[in-house]
Motif scaffolding. Structure first.
Motif, PDB file in Angstrom:
ATOM      1  N   LYS A  65      -0.292  -5.863  -4.476  1.00 43.02           N
ATOM      2  CA  LYS A  65       1.030  -5.486  -3.969  1.00 43.02           C
ATOM      3  C   LYS A  65       0.848  -4.357  -2.961  1.00 43.02           C
ATOM      4  O   LYS A  65      -0.097  -3.569  -3.067  1.00 43.02           O
ATOM      5  N   ALA A  66       1.761  -4.275  -2.007  1.00 36.36           N
ATOM      6  CA  ALA A  66       1.584  -3.344  -0.890  1.00 36.36           C
ATOM      7  C   ALA A  66       1.273  -1.912  -1.322  1.00 36.36           C
ATOM      8  O   ALA A  66       0.338  -1.297  -0.814  1.00 36.36           O
ATOM      9  N   GLU A  67       2.051  -1.387  -2.294  1.00 37.27           N
ATOM     10  CA  GLU A  67       1.822   0.011  -2.704  1.00 37.27           C
ATOM     11  C   GLU A  67       0.448   0.166  -3.331  1.00 37.27           C
ATOM     12  O   GLU A  67      -0.266   1.127  -3.079  1.00 37.27           O
ATOM     13  N   SER A  68       0.096  -0.820  -4.167  1.00 37.06           N
ATOM     14  CA  SER A  68      -1.191  -0.755  -4.860  1.00 37.06           C
ATOM     15  C   SER A  68      -2.315  -0.739  -3.844  1.00 37.06           C
ATOM     16  O   SER A  68      -3.299  -0.012  -3.984  1.00 37.06           O
ATOM     17  N   LYS A  69      -2.134  -1.553  -2.822  1.00 38.09           N
ATOM     18  CA  LYS A  69      -3.159  -1.666  -1.797  1.00 38.09           C
ATOM     19  C   LYS A  69      -3.366  -0.320  -1.117  1.00 38.09           C
ATOM     20  O   LYS A  69      -4.493   0.108  -0.876  1.00 38.09           O
ATOM     21  N   LYS A  70      -2.261   0.332  -0.850  1.00 36.80           N
ATOM     22  CA  LYS A  70      -2.354   1.614  -0.175  1.00 36.80           C
ATOM     23  C   LYS A  70      -3.046   2.654  -1.065  1.00 36.80           C
ATOM     24  O   LYS A  70      -3.915   3.412  -0.616  1.00 36.80           O
ATOM     25  N   LEU A  71      -2.668   2.666  -2.323  1.00 36.68           N
ATOM     26  CA  LEU A  71      -3.284   3.609  -3.261  1.00 36.68           C
ATOM     27  C   LEU A  71      -4.785   3.337  -3.394  1.00 36.68           C
ATOM     28  O   LEU A  71      -5.619   4.240  -3.352  1.00 36.68           O
ATOM     29  N   LEU A  72      -5.091   2.064  -3.507  1.00 36.31           N
ATOM     30  CA  LEU A  72      -6.487   1.656  -3.637  1.00 36.31           C
ATOM     31  C   LEU A  72      -7.289   2.108  -2.421  1.00 36.31           C
ATOM     32  O   LEU A  72      -8.389   2.657  -2.543  1.00 36.31           O
ATOM     33  N   ASP A  73      -6.697   1.918  -1.266  1.00 35.96           N
ATOM     34  CA  ASP A  73      -7.349   2.320  -0.026  1.00 35.96           C
ATOM     35  C   ASP A  73      -7.636   3.819  -0.028  1.00 35.96           C
ATOM     36  O   ASP A  73      -8.692   4.276   0.388  1.00 35.96           O
ATOM     37  N   MET A  74      -6.684   4.564  -0.541  1.00 34.86           N
ATOM     38  CA  MET A  74      -6.879   6.012  -0.607  1.00 34.86           C
ATOM     39  C   MET A  74      -8.023   6.367  -1.545  1.00 34.86           C
ATOM     40  O   MET A  74      -8.778   7.300  -1.296  1.00 34.86           O
ATOM     41  N   MET A  75      -8.133   5.627  -2.627  1.00 33.44           N
ATOM     42  CA  MET A  75      -9.210   5.896  -3.583  1.00 33.44           C
ATOM     43  C   MET A  75     -10.567   5.591  -2.967  1.00 33.44           C
ATOM     44  O   MET A  75     -11.518   6.346  -3.105  1.00 33.44           O
TER      45      MET A  75
END
Ligand code: ADP
Length: 625
Positions: free
Chosen positions: A7-17
């Protein structure tokens, strides 16, 4: 097999990690272990109604395994496990457990803030791993599923085999870079260190195979290295035990090993609180100030745990500055794991805890003062200065909390006394609390003014720290009694008659006194005759709020130049010198000028003020000789 998209938000968080600039990467393990611990909790609660696991609580455990060759770190638990659907919804979409509006936050926050505000959770594994594989099987089911992802471009879920129920998470550790040595997460020692730092009190055993030296069978002095499952965490937090099960030694040992102190604490406070917030607090007051305590480098704060899991090492918001010397920890199940510096500040639960702790620390210190004076004085020697700064700082906001914890040296008791003790000894005729600032108690004893006050039978508080007088001025009064600096000109020990007589003398010698003042110029505001000096010829006193000692203290600060006390040179009317001055005013005004300078210099010397022109003083003395 088709990749599924995050999901879009998860993707963004994952990218940050993945591209994390978060410096403390170690915490990924804390997150995984606490997820495992939660999964065991869930299994436990389920099995209370209907046990499908067949496990007894003693079997519950978390296992860590390292494989250097394959570069993997595995975290396994035999907790509740996840079904195919749960893998999908829990790991494919990160909908945070908190009620924070995750999406809104993401729009305009930086990576570090995100990690701070929302906690890191499962995705933190991607800070150290380039591929994460989760294999899980729910208790009572014979199906197992594997979730796998190598980053933002998606994840896969497929059926697999798993012998036992629970969850196994395998991290494929990233290759080292110039900046980061990820390989350390393949090192037994490092893993042990992280576990004992962050997850020591997890209530399930955390096991890992480690190398130990064992006596070889059949020999007496031959050792061999064996690999054995070892429990890495101690499981039981001292503060969760009943107070009556804990000895003073247990408390002290815990303090000394946890806070690296060679000396036992002077005060231990263990409190269990239920109510608005439920928490355990274990607090210590050290016996001595750490070498950096009074420097800018010192960081105050308490360790903050939730359910035995460390979430912050130094939570500054839990301690007011005036009690910054306190060490210890707070454990509350009411706090969420996803807490950070930013959210903590707004956390009203934390504010309640902090208020309670402040009250508790205050009352325990008062108890110590009452019941163990020696220990309290030891404490005060180390941290009294901080309490006095506390009275003075924030425009006196905390003065009422602190005023009864202060000690000052007493002229009559020859030891440290409280303000309450002083007031209880005050004479009926005494209107005010006398104090005398100075460098040391010996030097203050030698002040002419001290002599005068003591001869009237009044007690004097000797203030030897720079901050003392500032603190008393901030207090303004204690128990309705004001404070009076015996070195200030408003010192008023005389009867009405005595006052009248003195006024007459000053009036009659008006011309002489203004001549002396003119001679000394800006150095003094006025020259006056006094009758408060018994054996001394002169003293310097200050007019107005700023005393001579305060002038000295301020003068030492880098940015406070030029602040001057308003000084008065007072001359003992009963001293032969007074007559001499009157005569010279008529016979030899040139000589009188030299005398004025000499008397002023004496005043400076007695009150510890530096001499403006030592060369001239030396010449004047020689002339006289
Ligand atoms: P949080 O723990 O804050 O809810 P995470 O990202 O760490 O967020 O985990 C998401 C969810 O995945 C958890 O809420 C939990 O339901 C599930 N989960 C994670 N690890 C495990 C595990 N070891 N066993 C069972 N469920 C797990």
């Amino acid at each position: 097999m088709a990749k599924k998209q995050f999901k879009a938000e998860s993707k963004k968080l994952l990218d940050m990690m993945i591209h994390s600039i978060y410096t403390n990467k170690d915490i990924f393990l804390r997150e995984l272990i606490s997820n495992a611990s939660d999964a065991l909790d869930k299994l436990y609660y389920h099995s209370l109604s209907e046990d499908v696991s067949g496990l007894s609580r003693d079997d519950y455990k978390i296992e860590l395994a390292l494989n250097k060759d394959a570069r993997t770190l595995t975290v396994s638990d035999n907790g509740c496990g996840m079904s195919e659907k749960e893998l999908e919804s829990n790991l494919g979409t990160i909908a945070r457990s908190g009620s924070l509006d995750f999406k809104d936050g993401l729009e305009n926050a930086s990576g570090v803030e995100i990690i701070g505000q929302f906690g890191v959770g499962f995705y933190s594994a991607f800070m150290v791993a380039d591929k994460v594989t989760v294999v899980s099987r729910v208790h009572g089911s014979d199906e197992a599923f594997q979730w796998e992802s190598a980053g933002v471009d998606g994840y896969t879920i497929k059926p697999t085999e798993k012998e036992t129920a629970g969850t196994t998470i395998t991290l494929h550790i990233k290759e080292d870079t110039d900046e980061e040595k990820y390989s350390e997460y393949l090192d037994t020692y490092k893993i042990r260190e992280i576990v004992s730092k962050y997850s020591d009190y997890i209530r399930y055993p955390i096991m890992m195979d480690t190398e130990t030296q064992k006596l070889k069978e059949g020999t007496e002095d031959e050792y061999e290295t064996v690999i054995e499952p070892t429990q890495l965490n101690s499981m039981v937090p001292l503060w969760r035990k009943n107070k009556n099960e804990i000895s003073k030694e247990d408390y002290d040992n815990f303090y000394q090993s946890k806070f690296y102190d060679y000396e036992a604490p002077v005060l231990t406070i263990h409190s269990k609180t239920e109510g608005q917030v439920t928490y355990d607090a274990l607090l210590y007051v050290p016996s001595h100030a750490a070498y950096d305590y009074y420097t800018k480098n010192f960081e105050k704060g308490l360790q903050l745990y939730t359910n035995g899991v460390l979430i912050m090492d130094k939570c500054a918001d839990l301690l007011p500055d005036h009690f910054s010397f306190v060490k210890g920890l707070v454990d509350s199940a009411d706090l969420t794991l996803n807490i950070s510096r930013e959210t903590l500040q707004q956390d009203h639960l934390l504010k309640i805890i902090a208020k309670n702790l402040e009250k508790k620390i205050k009352s325990e210190l008062e108890k110590l003062l009452k019941n163990d004076r020696e220990a309290y004085e030891k404490f005060f020697k180390a941290f009294g200065l901080q309490l006095k700064f506390g009275v003075y700082n924030s425009f006196g906001a905390n003065k009422d909390t602190l005023k009864d914890l202060l000690l000052f040296y007493s002229s009559s008791e020859k030891k440290l006394v409280t303000l309450a003790e002083y007031v209880s000894r005050m004479k009926e005729a005494q209107k005010t609390i006398y104090y005398a600032p100075g460098e040391t108690t010996d030097k203050i004893d030698l002040l002419p003014q001290a002599d005068a006050v003591k001869s009237k039978g009044f007690e004097i508080l000797y203030l030897t720290d720079d901050v003392d007088e500032f603190a008393l001025q901030m207090l303004r009064e204690y128990d309705g009694k004001t404070f009076t600096n015996i070195c200030a000109d408003q010192l008023d020990l005389d009867s009405e008659d005595e006052k009248k007589a003195l006024e007459g003398e000053n009036e009659a010698n008006k011309d002489l006194l203004s001549f002396l003042k003119e001679t000394l110029g800006d150095a003094v505001n006025a020259v006056r005759f006094t009758n408060k000096l018994k054996n001394y010829a002169v003293c310097l006193t200050s007019e107005g709020a700023l005393s001579l000692e305060m002038e000295k203290a301020l003068g030492q600060m880098p940015n406070a130049q030029g602040i001057k006390a308003q000084l008065v040179l007072e001359i003992n009317i009963a001293h032969p010198v007074a007559e001499k001055l009157k005569t010279l005013f008529v016979t030899d005004q040139e000589k009188l000028k030299d005398y004025a300078k000499l008397l002023y210099a004496q005043g400076c010397l007695i009150s510890g003020k530096s001499i403006d022109d030592p060369a001239e003083l030396s010449r004047l003395i020689c002339d006289l000789m």
